[in-house]
Design a protein around this motif. Structure first.
Motif: not given
Length: 413
Positions: A97, A160-165, A167-168, A188
């Motif tokens: 991360n 998931p840590s990257y995906l949260r950012h 997707v925004k 998404y």
């Protein structure tokens, strides 16, 4: 920070006879519908990597078809590219991360990048891969342009840590393009989704047919014995391309095929600081191996074409792969491929027909030995692969699909 890439001229007419008349006419028709539309494409670099292979020929072809297309790349410090390389890996499933300060570095650069873009000058802006992906978030809502984000990597296993950012960031776009539908991360849902595999340029010098004698001469100039069997991998020095696994598979295959040689050909790109680390690891594990040839940053397009033509087979043992343009290049040159059963490789390597799909070092070695022992079968696979690429993975098909997607975006108004 944004630099326009200077382009030469290309003629779409030159593809007549290489592709079907139906596809040729479709592209011309779509070009007329988009005549005068201003298209900006933004990516990380103009040197090295698959995106460059796509944009360098397609931008001048779009202009020849009547559009006003431009390509711009990032000028950024290595500290930024160090962060974005972690992002690239994270979107492919790496568990490491980023620290908050690294996310700040990424967003601050994209915020500065946004200040240089005037969306009123463009009808469509296409942003490629993670490096500039956040730029749309800092643009506000004004401006005429439609925005599309294009993902060239397999993000279905994203951390998931990257995906949260991300997707925004992605939600700010009008649409998104993925190589395969299964690459779309869970949850998404872009406003407009394009599923468009990439493609190779048959008029690139490394894809133009080369005489056997010329290929042998070029390969021999790198110190390789052209009388002995040769397998080659052409790819960045990247952990996801698994060059260390390729070396292990070659060692196992050599036990069955004495004299077997291995060539690893690749470049190190400025947006991939990890490349020099992987290259060093490859050099370290091959010390004392006279039949391994590491050709880094010194093979031009014709040299690549010579190796893809002369090699008994091409290996692309990727652990993750967006598409794998080098697979289509090899097949277009009539050479069968042993490839990892990941990402876009199974679109190109039809198991048992244009090569073999593998999931382990041992399986890769076994399949290499089988092809090396059966030249007739290897030739038939290469011929099948050539026709597969002709019908599905040549540049005009990708340009057609891109233009159809842009028309869909523009029709929303």
């Amino acid at each position: 920070m944004l630099e326009k890439v200077q382009m030469g001229e290309r003629r779409f007419e030159d593809y007549r006879g290489i592709i079907s008349d139906t596809l040729f006419d479709e592209v011309v028709r779509l070009g007329k519908k988009l005549r005068g539309k201003r298209i900006l494409q933004i990516n990380a670099t103009s040197k090295g990597g698959g995106v460059v292979e796509l944009l360098r020929p397609s931008i001048p072809l779009l202009n020849d078809l009547g559009l006003q297309a431009e390509w711009q790349t990032l000028e950024a410090p290595q500290s930024f590219f160090g962060v974005t390389k972690h992002m690239h890996n994270g979107l492919q499933g790496d568990l490491l991360n980023l620290k908050p300060s690294q996310w700040d570095t990424y967003e601050n650069y994209n915020r500065q990048l946004a200040e240089q873009i005037d969306p009123s000058k463009w009808d469509v802006i296409v942003v490629h891969d993670p490096q500039p992906a956040a730029v749309r978030s800092f643009m506000g809502v004004d401006g005429e342009a439609k925005w599309a984000w294009r993902c060239h990597i397999d993000s279905k296993h994203a951390n998931p840590s990257y995906l949260r950012h991300f997707v925004k960031y992605w939600d700010a776009y009008d649409g998104a393009i993925f190589t395969m539908a299964k690459f779309v991360p869970p949850g998404y849902k872009p406003k407009h989704l394009g599923v468009i595999p990439v493609a190779i340029d048959p008029l690139n010098p490394k894809n133009v047919a080369m005489k056997t004698g010329e290929a042998k001469t070029i390969v021999e100039s790198f110190g390789i014995d052209v009388t002995r069997p040769l397998v080659t991998q052409v790819s960045r020095f990247d952990p996801w391309k698994d060059p260390l696994g390729v070396i292990e598979a070659w060692k196992e295959a050599r036990a069955e095929v004495p004299g077997l040689q291995l060539a690893l050909i690749g470049d190190t790109a400025k947006d991939d600081p990890e490349g020099s680390v992987i290259l060093k690891a490859v050099e370290t594990v091959t010390v004392g191996e006279p039949d391994v040839y590491i050709i880094a940053n010194r093979a031009d397009d014709r040299a690549v074409q010579a190796f893809q033509s002369h090699s008994n087979l091409i290996i692309q043992k990727s652990l993750r792969e967006g598409f794998g343009l080098t697979v289509s290049e090899a097949l277009w040159n009539g050479t069968p491929v042993v490839g990892g059963a990941v990402g876009g490789i199974p679109l190109q390597v039809i198991d048992g027909k244009s090569g073999f799909l593998v999931t382990s070092v041992k399986q890769a070695a076994t399949r290499m030995v089988a092809l090396l022992a059966d030249a007739k079968r290897a030739k038939a696979m290469g011929q099948y692969g050539h026709e597969l690429v002709r019908h599905k993975f040549l540049l005009p098909r990708m340009i057609r699909d891109d233009m159809q997607f842009w028309l869909e975006l523009l029709a929303e108004d």
